[in-house]
Design a protein around this motif. Structure first.
Motif, PDB file in Angstrom:
ATOM      1  N   LEU A 163       0.818  -1.276  -0.087  1.00 27.52           N
ATOM      2  CA  LEU A 163      -0.010   0.093   0.176  1.00 27.52           C
ATOM      3  C   LEU A 163       0.914   1.166   0.018  1.00 27.52           C
ATOM      4  CD1 LEU A 163      -2.697  -0.853   2.489  1.00 27.52           C
ATOM      5  CD2 LEU A 163      -2.977  -0.930   0.119  1.00 27.52           C
ATOM      6  N   LEU A 164       2.043   1.155   0.793  1.00 27.54           N
ATOM      7  CA  LEU A 164       3.055   2.288   0.767  1.00 27.54           C
ATOM      8  C   LEU A 164       3.131   2.647  -0.571  1.00 27.54           C
ATOM      9  CD1 LEU A 164       5.002   2.042   4.122  1.00 27.54           C
ATOM     10  CD2 LEU A 164       3.396   4.148   3.484  1.00 27.54           C
ATOM     11  N   ALA A 165       3.831   1.522  -1.374  1.00 30.68           N
ATOM     12  CA  ALA A 165       4.182   1.672  -2.723  1.00 30.68           C
ATOM     13  C   ALA A 165       3.207   2.053  -3.293  1.00 30.68           C
ATOM     14  CB  ALA A 165       4.608   0.382  -3.296  1.00 30.68           C
ATOM     15  N   LEU A 166       1.864   1.546  -3.497  1.00 30.39           N
ATOM     16  CA  LEU A 166       0.938   2.248  -4.188  1.00 30.39           C
ATOM     17  C   LEU A 166       0.712   3.461  -4.177  1.00 30.39           C
ATOM     18  CD1 LEU A 166      -1.475   1.290  -6.323  1.00 30.39           C
ATOM     19  CD2 LEU A 166      -2.780   1.012  -4.179  1.00 30.39           C
ATOM     20  N   VAL A 167       0.683   4.181  -3.033  1.00 28.48           N
ATOM     21  CA  VAL A 167       0.328   5.613  -2.600  1.00 28.48           C
ATOM     22  C   VAL A 167       1.838   6.520  -3.064  1.00 28.48           C
ATOM     23  CG1 VAL A 167      -0.136   7.406  -0.713  1.00 28.48           C
ATOM     24  CG2 VAL A 167      -1.487   5.101  -0.991  1.00 28.48           C
ATOM     25  N   GLY A 168       2.966   6.130  -2.482  1.00 36.19           N
ATOM     26  CA  GLY A 168       4.191   6.662  -2.543  1.00 36.19           C
ATOM     27  C   GLY A 168       4.925   6.615  -3.561  1.00 36.19           C
ATOM     28  N   ILE A 169       4.637   5.776  -4.479  1.00 33.63           N
ATOM     29  CA  ILE A 169       5.538   5.460  -5.403  1.00 33.63           C
ATOM     30  C   ILE A 169       4.674   5.320  -6.852  1.00 33.63           C
ATOM     31  CG2 ILE A 169       7.006   3.945  -7.039  1.00 33.63           C
ATOM     32  CD1 ILE A 169       8.409   3.081  -4.353  1.00 33.63           C
ATOM     33  N   THR A 170       3.870   4.677  -7.032  1.00 32.77           N
ATOM     34  CA  THR A 170       3.063   4.294  -8.210  1.00 32.77           C
ATOM     35  C   THR A 170       2.193   5.476  -8.526  1.00 32.77           C
ATOM     36  OG1 THR A 170       2.986   2.011  -7.893  1.00 32.77           O
ATOM     37  CG2 THR A 170       1.418   2.848  -9.702  1.00 32.77           C
ATOM     38  N   ALA A 171       1.327   6.075  -7.458  1.00 32.16           N
ATOM     39  CA  ALA A 171       0.365   7.261  -7.706  1.00 32.16           C
ATOM     40  C   ALA A 171       1.170   8.392  -7.705  1.00 32.16           C
ATOM     41  CB  ALA A 171      -0.704   7.099  -6.620  1.00 32.16           C
ATOM     42  N   ASN A 172       2.134   8.461  -6.729  1.00 31.06           N
ATOM     43  CA  ASN A 172       3.109   9.656  -6.565  1.00 31.06           C
ATOM     44  C   ASN A 172       3.849  10.196  -7.879  1.00 31.06           C
ATOM     45  OD1 ASN A 172       4.672  11.720  -5.321  1.00 31.06           O
ATOM     46  ND2 ASN A 172       6.023  10.572  -4.482  1.00 31.06           N
ATOM     47  N   GLN A 173       4.591   9.028  -8.105  1.00 32.44           N
ATOM     48  CA  GLN A 173       5.266   9.513  -9.494  1.00 32.44           C
ATOM     49  C   GLN A 173       4.463   9.277 -10.722  1.00 32.44           C
ATOM     50  OE1 GLN A 173       8.915   6.582  -9.858  1.00 32.44           O
ATOM     51  NE2 GLN A 173       9.360   6.909  -7.695  1.00 32.44           N
ATOM     52  N   TYR A 232      -3.558  16.373 -12.146  1.00 34.83           N
ATOM     53  CA  TYR A 232      -2.748  15.501 -11.772  1.00 34.83           C
ATOM     54  C   TYR A 232      -1.711  15.707 -10.834  1.00 34.83           C
ATOM     55  CZ  TYR A 232      -3.785  12.793 -16.245  1.00 34.83           C
ATOM     56  OH  TYR A 232      -4.723  12.192 -17.208  1.00 34.83           O
ATOM     57  N   LEU A 233      -1.230  17.067 -10.811  1.00 30.38           N
ATOM     58  CA  LEU A 233      -0.237  17.477  -9.753  1.00 30.38           C
ATOM     59  C   LEU A 233      -0.852  17.495  -8.472  1.00 30.38           C
ATOM     60  CD1 LEU A 233       1.799  20.248 -11.579  1.00 30.38           C
ATOM     61  CD2 LEU A 233       2.462  17.699 -11.084  1.00 30.38           C
ATOM     62  N   ILE A 234      -1.971  17.963  -8.315  1.00 29.21           N
ATOM     63  CA  ILE A 234      -2.927  17.845  -6.903  1.00 29.21           C
ATOM     64  C   ILE A 234      -2.919  16.361  -6.550  1.00 29.21           C
ATOM     65  CG2 ILE A 234      -5.062  18.092  -5.925  1.00 29.21           C
ATOM     66  CD1 ILE A 234      -5.522  20.733  -7.759  1.00 29.21           C
ATOM     67  N   GLY A 235      -3.066  15.418  -7.622  1.00 26.45           N
ATOM     68  CA  GLY A 235      -3.159  13.873  -7.135  1.00 26.45           C
ATOM     69  C   GLY A 235      -1.751  13.645  -6.692  1.00 26.45           C
ATOM     70  N   HIS A 236      -0.752  14.196  -7.264  1.00 23.92           N
ATOM     71  CA  HIS A 236       0.689  13.733  -6.984  1.00 23.92           C
ATOM     72  C   HIS A 236       0.922  14.502  -5.460  1.00 23.92           C
ATOM     73  CE1 HIS A 236       5.276  14.503  -6.428  1.00 23.92           C
ATOM     74  NE2 HIS A 236       4.787  15.607  -6.773  1.00 23.92           N
ATOM     75  N   CYS A 237       0.560  15.612  -4.962  1.00 19.81           N
ATOM     76  CA  CYS A 237       0.778  16.256  -3.610  1.00 19.81           C
ATOM     77  C   CYS A 237      -0.173  15.506  -2.772  1.00 19.81           C
ATOM     78  CB  CYS A 237       0.318  17.629  -3.749  1.00 19.81           C
ATOM     79  SG  CYS A 237       1.370  18.847  -4.628  1.00 19.81           S
ATOM     80  N   LEU A 238      -1.336  14.854  -2.864  1.00 20.31           N
ATOM     81  CA  LEU A 238      -2.029  14.107  -2.248  1.00 20.31           C
ATOM     82  C   LEU A 238      -1.552  12.812  -1.856  1.00 20.31           C
ATOM     83  CD1 LEU A 238      -5.851  14.973  -3.515  1.00 20.31           C
ATOM     84  CD2 LEU A 238      -4.761  15.610  -1.398  1.00 20.31           C
ATOM     85  N   SER A 239      -0.806  12.197  -3.042  1.00 18.13           N
ATOM     86  CA  SER A 239      -0.243  10.946  -2.694  1.00 18.13           C
ATOM     87  C   SER A 239       1.006  11.201  -2.044  1.00 18.13           C
ATOM     88  CB  SER A 239      -0.059  10.192  -4.243  1.00 18.13           C
ATOM     89  OG  SER A 239      -1.015  10.197  -5.173  1.00 18.13           O
ATOM     90  N   TRP A 240       1.696  11.819  -2.033  1.00 16.40           N
ATOM     91  CA  TRP A 240       3.062  12.342  -1.387  1.00 16.40           C
ATOM     92  C   TRP A 240       2.768  12.415  -0.006  1.00 16.40           C
ATOM     93  CZ3 TRP A 240       7.275  16.406  -3.267  1.00 16.40           C
ATOM     94  CH2 TRP A 240       8.489  16.133  -2.634  1.00 16.40           C
ATOM     95  N   SER A 241       1.912  13.217   0.138  1.00 17.47           N
ATOM     96  CA  SER A 241       1.341  13.694   1.802  1.00 17.47           C
ATOM     97  C   SER A 241       0.781  12.339   2.371  1.00 17.47           C
ATOM     98  CB  SER A 241       0.431  14.599   1.708  1.00 17.47           C
ATOM     99  OG  SER A 241       0.889  15.946   1.075  1.00 17.47           O
ATOM    100  N   GLY A 242       0.193  11.699   1.721  1.00 15.86           N
ATOM    101  CA  GLY A 242      -0.391  10.417   2.249  1.00 15.86           C
ATOM    102  C   GLY A 242       0.539   9.392   2.573  1.00 15.86           C
ATOM    103  N   TRP A 243       1.628   9.341   1.577  1.00 18.67           N
ATOM    104  CA  TRP A 243       2.546   8.522   1.962  1.00 18.67           C
ATOM    105  C   TRP A 243       3.547   8.779   3.043  1.00 18.67           C
ATOM    106  CZ3 TRP A 243       8.078   9.532   0.390  1.00 18.67           C
ATOM    107  CH2 TRP A 243       9.033   8.532   0.437  1.00 18.67           C
ATOM    108  N   LEU A 244       3.672  10.108   3.493  1.00 18.84           N
ATOM    109  CA  LEU A 244       4.565  10.587   4.338  1.00 18.84           C
ATOM    110  C   LEU A 244       3.941  10.433   5.770  1.00 18.84           C
ATOM    111  CD1 LEU A 244       5.878  14.039   3.160  1.00 18.84           C
ATOM    112  CD2 LEU A 244       7.383  12.118   3.734  1.00 18.84           C
ATOM    113  N   VAL A 245       2.481  10.388   5.534  1.00 17.49           N
ATOM    114  CA  VAL A 245       1.670  10.132   6.969  1.00 17.49           C
ATOM    115  C   VAL A 245       1.474   8.648   7.115  1.00 17.49           C
ATOM    116  CG1 VAL A 245      -0.712  10.372   7.747  1.00 17.49           C
ATOM    117  CG2 VAL A 245       0.005  12.266   6.545  1.00 17.49           C
ATOM    118  N   LEU A 246       1.367   7.869   6.133  1.00 18.32           N
ATOM    119  CA  LEU A 246       1.203   6.407   6.412  1.00 18.32           C
ATOM    120  C   LEU A 246       2.531   5.790   6.632  1.00 18.32           C
ATOM    121  CD1 LEU A 246      -1.071   5.720   3.292  1.00 18.32           C
ATOM    122  CD2 LEU A 246      -1.823   5.682   5.697  1.00 18.32           C
TER     123      LEU A 246
END
Length: 284
Positions: free
Chosen positions: A90-100, A201-215
């Protein structure tokens, strides 16, 4: 003489206070991010695939990180259970796949300046997420609490101003100079692209990055081996991107590196990821 100089440098670095080390590391990371926006956009201008690019990036990052994680964290690495595997996935899904993925799609439709500016909202979004999940406590009766709230407001305001205002082009050459290398193509606005979609897309990137940091916070409490967490996350992110690329990217030529500039952009992206991981190794 060389050993003496190296020993002296290490002693000087160790004499720097830990808080100052962290601040210097973060400053170096920000410079790396600035270059990453420009280099990534140059890679997209050269025609590198938005799906193949992160695959190669994560392959090299995993090959560099995994040996250090294995040897340096042998004693502090807990046993790998199914629960941890799911969390790393799940961390990879949020912090890498969705983020990048969102980042490259957004950058392709906007500009490096815009992508860099909108990322300033990540600390504010992270703080709000952490506060909602009660990972971060907001104490308005204390100076640090007020500073966090004020910083969040200013962060969002600054990102909003530069995001909503799109001024006139200062310099736009009508013709491209002959023999100009692809790396130095225009890195400004994405002509012929969908700017609104790029913003989303960039808003989704920021949300994914933030979610990854929190998780990451609750995961690291149960699995304190930071390099191992990053390596596992990178591994699952690579698998996810590889599956998506194999399904969507049918052009075999997209998997080939056609120039040294494309190869440089991949390695620069990897070094940017490694720098981010090293920040977590600086003592607090």
């Amino acid at each position: 003489m060389a050993d003496t100089g190296s020993t002296s440098s290490r002693r000087m670095w160790c004499s720097v206070p830990e808080r100052a080390q962290l601040h210097l590391a973060m400053l170096a990371l920000q410079f790396g991010y600035a270059g990453f926006h420009v280099v990534s956009r140059a890679a997209l201008n050269m025609g590198i695939s938005k799906l193949v690019f992160p695959v190669y990036r994560n392959i090299i990052a995993l090959l560099l990180l995994a040996p250090f994680a294995y040897f340096l964290e042998k004693k502090e690495r807990p046993a790998l259970t199914l629960s941890f595997v799911v969390q790393f996935f799940l961390l990879a899904l949020v912090g890498i796949t969705a983020n990048q993925g969102f980042y490259l799609l957004g950058l392709d439709n906007t500009s490096p300046t815009f992508a860099s500016a909108i990322q300033n909202s990540v600390p504010a979004i992270t703080f709000l997420m952490a506060a909602i999940l009660r990972i971060e406590q907001v104490r308005l009766n204390r100076k640090d609490g007020l500073a966090k709230v004020l910083g969040t407001v200013l962060c969002v305001a600054g990102a909003s101003v530069i995001t909503l205002y799109k001024g006139p082009t200062i310099y736009s050459p009508s013709t491209r100079p002959p023999n100009t290398p692809p790396l130095f193509l225009s890195l400004g606005d994405a002509k012929g692209k969908n700017w609104t979609l790029g913003c989303i897309y960039l808003i989704g990137h920021c949300l994914s990055w933030s979610g990854w940091l929190v998780l990451q916070a609750p995961v690291l409490k149960k699995y304190p081996a930071r390099l191992s967490v990053t390596s596992y996350t990178c591994f699952f992110g690579l698998i996810q991107f590889l599956i998506i690329a194999l399904v969507i990217e049918r052009n075999s030529q997209a998997w080939l590196i056609h120039s040294g500039a494309e190869l440089f952009s991949v390695f620069y992206a990897v070094s940017d990821s490694i720098n981010f991981v090293l920040i977590h190794r600086v003592p607090r």
